[in-house]
Design an enzyme around this catalytic site. Structure first.
Site, PDB file in Angstrom:
ATOM      1  N   GLU A 295       0.955  -1.173  -0.113  1.00  0.00           N
ATOM      2  CA  GLU A 295       0.028   0.057   0.059  1.00  0.00           C
ATOM      3  C   GLU A 295       1.019   1.287  -0.108  1.00  0.00           C
ATOM      4  O   GLU A 295       0.699   2.125  -0.458  1.00  0.00           O
ATOM      5  CB  GLU A 295      -0.983  -0.078   1.320  1.00  0.00           C
ATOM      6  CG  GLU A 295      -2.142  -0.972   1.199  1.00  0.00           C
ATOM      7  CD  GLU A 295      -2.850  -0.586  -0.173  1.00  0.00           C
ATOM      8  OE1 GLU A 295      -3.278   0.228  -0.790  1.00  0.00           O
ATOM      9  OE2 GLU A 295      -3.263  -1.507  -0.858  1.00  0.00           O
TER      10      GLU A 295
ATOM     11  N   TYR B  54      -6.307   6.895   3.985  1.00  0.00           N
ATOM     12  CA  TYR B  54      -6.643   5.826   3.233  1.00  0.00           C
ATOM     13  C   TYR B  54      -5.866   4.660   3.265  1.00  0.00           C
ATOM     14  O   TYR B  54      -6.466   3.526   3.339  1.00  0.00           O
ATOM     15  CB  TYR B  54      -6.436   6.549   1.665  1.00  0.00           C
ATOM     16  CG  TYR B  54      -6.331   5.502   0.550  1.00  0.00           C
ATOM     17  CD1 TYR B  54      -7.338   4.835   0.253  1.00  0.00           C
ATOM     18  CD2 TYR B  54      -4.908   4.855   0.338  1.00  0.00           C
ATOM     19  CE1 TYR B  54      -7.232   3.485  -0.427  1.00  0.00           C
ATOM     20  CE2 TYR B  54      -4.728   3.803  -0.486  1.00  0.00           C
ATOM     21  CZ  TYR B  54      -5.783   3.203  -1.005  1.00  0.00           C
ATOM     22  OH  TYR B  54      -5.727   2.178  -1.789  1.00  0.00           O
TER      23      TYR B  54
ATOM     24  N   ASP C 225      -9.518   5.930  -2.397  1.00  0.00           N
ATOM     25  CA  ASP C 225      -8.391   6.588  -3.110  1.00  0.00           C
ATOM     26  C   ASP C 225      -8.888   7.475  -4.382  1.00  0.00           C
ATOM     27  O   ASP C 225     -10.388   7.493  -4.589  1.00  0.00           O
ATOM     28  CB  ASP C 225      -7.288   5.737  -3.429  1.00  0.00           C
ATOM     29  CG  ASP C 225      -7.738   4.540  -4.378  1.00  0.00           C
ATOM     30  OD1 ASP C 225      -9.151   4.599  -5.052  1.00  0.00           O
ATOM     31  OD2 ASP C 225      -7.043   3.864  -4.851  1.00  0.00           O
TER      32      ASP C 225
HETATM   33  N1  ADE Z   1      -3.963   0.859  -5.178  1.00  0.00           N
HETATM   34  C1  ADE Z   1      -3.779   0.972  -3.932  1.00  0.00           C
HETATM   35  N2  ADE Z   1      -4.059  -0.024  -3.340  1.00  0.00           N
HETATM   36  C2  ADE Z   1      -4.265  -0.938  -4.364  1.00  0.00           C
HETATM   37  C3  ADE Z   1      -4.727  -2.210  -4.392  1.00  0.00           C
HETATM   38  N3  ADE Z   1      -4.614  -3.147  -3.102  1.00  0.00           N
HETATM   39  N4  ADE Z   1      -4.676  -2.988  -5.390  1.00  0.00           N
HETATM   40  C4  ADE Z   1      -5.061  -2.290  -6.367  1.00  0.00           C
HETATM   41  N5  ADE Z   1      -4.545  -1.176  -6.530  1.00  0.00           N
HETATM   42  C5  ADE Z   1      -4.298  -0.475  -5.489  1.00  0.00           C
END
Ligand code: ADE
Length: 326
Positions: free
Chosen positions: A46, A128, A146
Protein backbone atom coordinates in the site's frame (compact mmCIF):
# COMPACT_ATOMS: atom_id res chain seq x y z
CA UNK A 1 -29.70 9.41 -10.21
CA UNK A 2 -32.86 7.82 -8.84
CA UNK A 3 -31.38 4.33 -9.08
CA UNK A 4 -28.30 5.58 -7.28
CA UNK A 5 -30.19 7.13 -4.42
CA UNK A 6 -32.14 3.91 -4.04
CA UNK A 7 -28.86 2.10 -3.77
CA UNK A 8 -28.03 4.02 -0.62
CA UNK A 9 -31.44 4.70 0.86
CA UNK A 10 -32.33 1.02 0.94
CA UNK A 11 -29.82 0.96 3.79
CA UNK A 12 -28.55 -2.42 2.76
CA UNK A 13 -27.12 -2.41 -0.73
CA UNK A 14 -26.54 -6.14 -0.66
CA UNK A 15 -27.26 -6.74 -4.36
CA UNK A 16 -24.60 -4.20 -5.28
CA UNK A 17 -22.04 -5.89 -3.02
CA UNK A 18 -22.83 -9.34 -4.33
CA UNK A 19 -22.52 -8.32 -7.97
CA UNK A 20 -19.35 -6.30 -7.44
CA UNK A 21 -17.62 -9.01 -5.41
CA UNK A 22 -18.45 -11.81 -7.80
CA UNK A 23 -17.10 -9.69 -10.68
CA UNK A 24 -13.93 -9.10 -8.64
CA UNK A 25 -13.59 -12.79 -7.84
CA UNK A 26 -13.67 -13.59 -11.56
CA UNK A 27 -11.91 -10.65 -13.15
CA UNK A 28 -9.37 -9.27 -10.71
CA UNK A 29 -5.87 -8.79 -12.05
CA UNK A 30 -3.32 -11.21 -10.65
CA UNK A 31 -1.19 -8.82 -8.62
CA UNK A 32 1.60 -10.01 -6.32
CA UNK A 33 -0.01 -8.70 -3.12
CA UNK A 34 -3.42 -10.22 -3.87
CA UNK A 35 -3.99 -13.21 -1.65
CA UNK A 36 -1.50 -11.93 0.91
CA UNK A 37 -2.81 -11.48 4.42
CA UNK A 38 0.43 -10.73 6.22
CA UNK A 39 0.18 -7.21 7.63
CA UNK A 40 3.77 -6.28 6.78
CA UNK A 41 3.50 -7.38 3.16
CA UNK A 42 0.20 -5.54 2.69
CA UNK A 43 1.64 -2.45 4.34
CA UNK A 44 4.61 -2.43 1.93
CA UNK A 45 2.28 -2.84 -1.07
CA UNK A 46 0.00 0.00 0.00
CA UNK A 47 2.90 2.39 0.63
CA UNK A 48 4.36 1.61 -2.79
CA UNK A 49 0.95 2.01 -4.45
CA UNK A 50 0.34 5.44 -2.89
CA UNK A 51 2.09 7.28 -5.69
CA UNK A 52 3.48 4.69 -8.06
CA UNK A 53 1.65 2.96 -10.87
CA UNK A 54 0.60 -0.68 -10.39
CA UNK A 55 2.77 -1.79 -13.34
CA UNK A 56 5.92 -0.37 -11.69
CA UNK A 57 5.07 -1.63 -8.19
CA UNK A 58 4.50 -5.10 -9.64
CA UNK A 59 8.11 -5.17 -10.82
CA UNK A 60 9.65 -3.93 -7.58
CA UNK A 61 7.52 -5.44 -4.82
CA UNK A 62 9.06 -8.94 -4.87
CA UNK A 63 12.65 -7.66 -4.76
CA UNK A 64 11.91 -5.39 -1.83
CA UNK A 65 10.36 -8.24 0.13
CA UNK A 66 13.22 -10.60 -0.69
CA UNK A 67 15.64 -8.02 0.69
CA UNK A 68 13.44 -7.09 3.70
CA UNK A 69 11.15 -10.07 4.29
CA UNK A 70 9.72 -8.88 7.60
CA UNK A 71 9.41 -5.96 9.95
CA UNK A 72 12.55 -6.90 11.86
CA UNK A 73 14.79 -7.05 8.81
CA UNK A 74 13.49 -3.67 7.64
CA UNK A 75 13.98 -2.07 11.07
CA UNK A 76 17.53 -3.41 11.29
CA UNK A 77 18.58 -2.27 7.81
CA UNK A 78 20.52 0.99 7.43
CA UNK A 79 18.43 3.67 5.72
CA UNK A 80 20.67 3.89 2.59
CA UNK A 81 20.00 0.22 1.84
CA UNK A 82 16.27 0.83 2.06
CA UNK A 83 16.54 3.89 -0.19
CA UNK A 84 18.64 1.92 -2.67
CA UNK A 85 15.96 -0.77 -2.84
CA UNK A 86 13.32 1.95 -3.30
CA UNK A 87 15.12 3.43 -6.28
CA UNK A 88 12.84 3.77 -9.30
CA UNK A 89 9.68 3.97 -7.21
CA UNK A 90 10.09 7.72 -6.57
CA UNK A 91 8.81 9.82 -3.66
CA UNK A 92 11.56 8.63 -1.34
CA UNK A 93 9.93 10.17 1.68
CA UNK A 94 7.72 7.08 1.66
CA UNK A 95 10.76 4.82 2.12
CA UNK A 96 12.07 7.01 4.93
CA UNK A 97 8.69 6.89 6.68
CA UNK A 98 8.35 3.14 6.16
CA UNK A 99 11.76 2.61 7.71
CA UNK A 100 11.04 5.02 10.59
CA UNK A 101 7.72 3.27 11.29
CA UNK A 102 9.41 -0.16 11.25
CA UNK A 103 11.91 1.11 13.83
CA UNK A 104 9.14 2.52 16.04
CA UNK A 105 7.34 -0.83 15.99
CA UNK A 106 10.54 -2.82 16.52
CA UNK A 107 11.41 -0.68 19.55
CA UNK A 108 7.97 -1.37 20.98
CA UNK A 109 8.56 -5.03 20.24
CA UNK A 110 5.02 -5.00 18.98
CA UNK A 111 3.35 -6.36 15.87
CA UNK A 112 1.79 -4.20 13.19
CA UNK A 113 -1.37 -2.54 14.56
CA UNK A 114 -4.57 -4.14 13.35
CA UNK A 115 -6.88 -1.13 13.35
CA UNK A 116 -6.97 1.89 11.07
CA UNK A 117 -6.93 4.24 14.06
CA UNK A 118 -3.70 2.75 15.44
CA UNK A 119 -2.09 2.41 12.00
CA UNK A 120 -2.71 6.09 11.24
CA UNK A 121 -0.41 7.05 14.11
CA UNK A 122 2.60 5.70 12.24
CA UNK A 123 4.64 7.92 9.91
CA UNK A 124 3.56 7.72 6.27
CA UNK A 125 0.15 6.19 6.97
CA UNK A 126 -2.79 8.51 6.28
CA UNK A 127 -6.50 7.85 6.39
CA UNK A 128 -6.66 5.97 3.10
CA UNK A 129 -3.61 3.77 3.68
CA UNK A 130 -4.67 2.96 7.25
CA UNK A 131 -8.08 1.81 6.05
CA UNK A 132 -6.61 -0.16 3.14
CA UNK A 133 -4.15 -2.05 5.38
CA UNK A 134 -6.59 -2.75 8.21
CA UNK A 135 -9.32 -3.98 5.86
CA UNK A 136 -7.11 -6.05 3.53
CA UNK A 137 -4.77 -7.57 6.11
CA UNK A 138 -6.97 -7.75 9.20
CA UNK A 139 -10.56 -7.68 7.92
CA UNK A 140 -11.52 -4.48 9.72
CA UNK A 141 -14.72 -3.08 8.15
CA UNK A 142 -13.22 0.24 7.01
CA UNK A 143 -13.90 1.82 3.63
CA UNK A 144 -10.76 3.02 1.81
CA UNK A 145 -11.24 5.86 -0.66
CA UNK A 146 -8.40 6.63 -3.06
CA UNK A 147 -8.73 8.66 -6.26
CA UNK A 148 -10.19 5.74 -8.20
CA UNK A 149 -12.76 4.90 -5.54
CA UNK A 150 -13.77 8.53 -5.19
CA UNK A 151 -14.55 8.68 -8.90
CA UNK A 152 -16.51 5.41 -8.80
CA UNK A 153 -18.58 6.58 -5.83
CA UNK A 154 -19.22 9.98 -7.38
CA UNK A 155 -20.48 8.42 -10.56
CA UNK A 156 -22.57 5.79 -8.80
CA UNK A 157 -24.24 8.36 -6.60
CA UNK A 158 -24.18 11.36 -8.90
CA UNK A 159 -21.76 13.26 -6.68
CA UNK A 160 -24.47 13.74 -4.06
CA UNK A 161 -22.70 12.29 -1.06
CA UNK A 162 -19.41 12.60 0.77
CA UNK A 163 -17.37 9.80 -0.83
CA UNK A 164 -16.07 8.44 2.49
CA UNK A 165 -19.55 8.26 4.00
CA UNK A 166 -21.02 6.77 0.85
CA UNK A 167 -18.23 4.18 0.56
CA UNK A 168 -18.73 3.26 4.22
CA UNK A 169 -22.42 2.58 3.58
CA UNK A 170 -21.71 0.52 0.50
CA UNK A 171 -18.92 -1.49 2.17
CA UNK A 172 -19.32 -5.23 2.57
CA UNK A 173 -18.51 -5.83 6.23
CA UNK A 174 -17.89 -9.54 5.66
CA UNK A 175 -15.22 -9.00 3.02
CA UNK A 176 -14.06 -5.39 3.50
CA UNK A 177 -10.58 -5.88 2.01
CA UNK A 178 -11.93 -7.53 -1.14
CA UNK A 179 -14.69 -4.95 -1.39
CA UNK A 180 -12.22 -2.05 -1.21
CA UNK A 181 -9.96 -3.67 -3.76
CA UNK A 182 -12.95 -4.42 -6.00
CA UNK A 183 -13.85 -0.72 -5.98
CA UNK A 184 -10.23 0.19 -6.78
CA UNK A 185 -10.18 -2.44 -9.52
CA UNK A 186 -13.38 -1.10 -11.04
CA UNK A 187 -11.88 2.40 -11.11
CA UNK A 188 -8.58 1.22 -12.55
CA UNK A 189 -9.92 -1.05 -15.29
CA UNK A 190 -13.51 -0.05 -16.11
CA UNK A 191 -14.77 3.19 -14.58
CA UNK A 192 -11.92 5.08 -16.26
CA UNK A 193 -11.55 8.87 -15.83
CA UNK A 194 -11.97 10.03 -19.43
CA UNK A 195 -13.62 7.08 -21.17
CA UNK A 196 -15.49 4.85 -18.75
CA UNK A 197 -16.30 1.42 -20.20
CA UNK A 198 -19.92 1.37 -19.08
CA UNK A 199 -20.79 -1.58 -21.39
CA UNK A 200 -18.28 -3.70 -19.48
CA UNK A 201 -19.30 -2.47 -16.05
CA UNK A 202 -20.75 -5.12 -13.72
CA UNK A 203 -22.65 -2.55 -11.64
CA UNK A 204 -23.96 -0.35 -14.46
CA UNK A 205 -27.54 -1.06 -13.44
CA UNK A 206 -26.90 0.61 -10.08
CA UNK A 207 -25.14 3.63 -11.54
CA UNK A 208 -26.46 7.16 -11.62
CA UNK A 209 -24.25 8.20 -14.52
CA UNK A 210 -24.39 5.16 -16.74
CA UNK A 211 -25.37 6.07 -20.28
CA UNK A 212 -25.34 9.81 -19.53
CA UNK A 213 -22.94 12.23 -21.05
CA UNK A 214 -20.11 12.66 -18.64
CA UNK A 215 -18.61 15.92 -17.68
CA UNK A 216 -15.08 15.80 -18.98
CA UNK A 217 -12.62 15.56 -16.19
CA UNK A 218 -10.03 18.26 -16.87
CA UNK A 219 -6.66 16.87 -17.88
CA UNK A 220 -3.82 18.94 -16.57
CA UNK A 221 -1.17 19.92 -19.04
CA UNK A 222 2.21 18.46 -18.17
CA UNK A 223 5.21 20.74 -17.86
CA UNK A 224 8.18 20.18 -20.13
CA UNK A 225 11.76 20.74 -19.01
CA UNK A 226 15.27 20.03 -20.25
CA UNK A 227 18.02 18.46 -18.19
CA UNK A 228 21.60 17.56 -18.98
CA UNK A 229 23.98 15.20 -17.19
CA UNK A 230 27.62 14.27 -17.57
CA UNK A 231 28.84 10.75 -17.96
CA UNK A 232 32.46 11.05 -16.89
CA UNK A 233 34.54 7.90 -17.21
CA UNK A 234 37.94 6.91 -15.89
CA UNK A 235 38.59 3.41 -17.18
CA UNK A 236 35.63 1.35 -16.04
CA UNK A 237 34.70 3.85 -13.34
CA UNK A 238 32.03 6.53 -13.48
CA UNK A 239 31.79 9.73 -11.46
CA UNK A 240 28.76 10.08 -9.20
CA UNK A 241 27.81 12.94 -6.89
CA UNK A 242 25.76 12.95 -3.74
CA UNK A 243 22.87 15.41 -3.44
CA UNK A 244 23.16 17.64 -0.37
CA UNK A 245 21.48 16.46 2.84
CA UNK A 246 19.56 19.75 2.78
CA UNK A 247 18.11 19.25 -0.73
CA UNK A 248 14.31 19.44 -0.84
CA UNK A 249 14.11 16.59 -3.31
CA UNK A 250 15.90 13.28 -2.82
CA UNK A 251 18.37 14.46 -0.15
CA UNK A 252 21.52 12.36 0.15
CA UNK A 253 20.85 10.32 -2.97
CA UNK A 254 23.49 9.75 -5.66
CA UNK A 255 23.33 10.93 -9.26
CA UNK A 256 25.42 11.79 -12.29
CA UNK A 257 26.86 15.33 -12.21
CA UNK A 258 24.75 17.97 -13.96
CA UNK A 259 26.01 19.51 -17.19
CA UNK A 260 25.61 23.24 -17.04
CA UNK A 261 26.98 23.97 -20.47
CA UNK A 262 25.71 21.67 -23.13
CA UNK A 263 28.13 20.70 -25.83
CA UNK A 264 30.25 17.71 -26.69
CA UNK A 265 28.98 14.30 -27.64
CA UNK A 266 25.49 13.31 -26.68
CA UNK A 267 25.79 9.77 -25.43
CA UNK A 268 22.11 9.20 -24.72
CA UNK A 269 18.76 10.93 -24.85
CA UNK A 270 15.79 9.88 -22.78
CA UNK A 271 12.50 11.02 -21.30
CA UNK A 272 11.78 10.86 -17.60
CA UNK A 273 8.49 11.82 -16.00
CA UNK A 274 8.14 12.94 -12.39
CA UNK A 275 4.80 14.13 -11.02
CA UNK A 276 3.58 16.80 -13.47
CA UNK A 277 6.80 17.30 -15.45
CA UNK A 278 8.30 15.50 -18.45
CA UNK A 279 12.06 15.88 -18.47
CA UNK A 280 13.89 15.68 -21.78
CA UNK A 281 17.27 14.45 -20.68
CA UNK A 282 20.58 14.54 -22.55
CA UNK A 283 23.64 12.73 -21.26
CA UNK A 284 26.99 14.09 -22.47
CA UNK A 285 29.99 11.78 -22.45
CA UNK A 286 33.49 12.77 -21.55
CA UNK A 287 36.62 10.80 -20.82
CA UNK A 288 39.82 12.12 -19.27
CA UNK A 289 41.47 13.59 -16.25
CA UNK A 290 38.70 15.24 -14.29
CA UNK A 291 39.11 15.48 -10.54
CA UNK A 292 36.20 14.30 -8.45
CA UNK A 293 34.49 17.11 -6.53
CA UNK A 294 34.27 16.78 -2.74
CA UNK A 295 30.85 15.19 -2.87
CA UNK A 296 31.79 12.84 -5.73
CA UNK A 297 33.27 9.36 -6.08
CA UNK A 298 34.49 7.18 -8.91
CA UNK A 299 32.93 3.75 -8.86
CA UNK A 300 32.54 0.79 -11.18
CA UNK A 301 29.03 0.06 -12.38
CA UNK A 302 28.27 -3.05 -10.29
CA UNK A 303 29.29 -1.22 -7.11
CA UNK A 304 27.48 2.02 -7.75
CA UNK A 305 24.25 0.23 -8.58
CA UNK A 306 24.08 -0.68 -4.89
CA UNK A 307 24.03 2.99 -3.82
CA UNK A 308 20.76 4.86 -3.27
CA UNK A 309 20.59 6.36 -6.76
CA UNK A 310 17.96 8.73 -8.06
CA UNK A 311 15.49 7.01 -10.35
CA UNK A 312 16.75 8.89 -13.38
CA UNK A 313 20.41 8.04 -12.72
CA UNK A 314 19.48 4.38 -12.25
CA UNK A 315 17.65 4.47 -15.57
CA UNK A 316 20.65 6.01 -17.36
CA UNK A 317 23.07 3.50 -15.86
CA UNK A 318 20.83 0.56 -16.64
CA UNK A 319 20.62 1.66 -20.23
CA UNK A 320 24.38 2.14 -20.33
CA UNK A 321 24.95 -1.33 -18.90
CA UNK A 322 22.67 -2.89 -21.50
CA UNK A 323 24.41 -1.04 -24.34
CA UNK A 324 27.99 -1.69 -23.28
CA UNK A 325 29.75 -4.46 -21.38
CA UNK A 326 30.62 -2.42 -18.33
N1 ADE B 1 -4.02 0.88 -5.27
C1 ADE B 1 -3.83 1.01 -3.95
N2 ADE B 1 -4.01 -0.15 -3.31
C2 ADE B 1 -4.30 -1.06 -4.25
C3 ADE B 1 -4.59 -2.44 -4.23
N3 ADE B 1 -4.56 -3.12 -3.09
N4 ADE B 1 -4.86 -3.03 -5.40
C4 ADE B 1 -4.85 -2.33 -6.55
N5 ADE B 1 -4.59 -1.05 -6.63
C5 ADE B 1 -4.31 -0.41 -5.50
Amino acid sequence: MKRALKLLSSGNPSAFRRVLLSWYDKHQRALPWRGESDGYRIWVSEIMLQQTRVAVVQQRYGNFLRRFPDLRSLARAPLPRVLAEWSGLGYYRRARNLHAAARILARRGGPIPRTAVALAELPGIGRYTAAAISSIAFGEPQAAVDGNVERVVERLLGGAADPWQAAARLLDAERPGDFNQAMMELGATTCLPAKPRCQACPVAKFCGQCGQRLKRMPTRRRKQAKQAYLLLRRGSKILLQQRPASARLMPGMWELPSAHRTGGTVKMRLRHSITDTDYHVSVFASEGSIRAPLNGIWLALPTLQRLPLTGLTRKILQRLASETNL
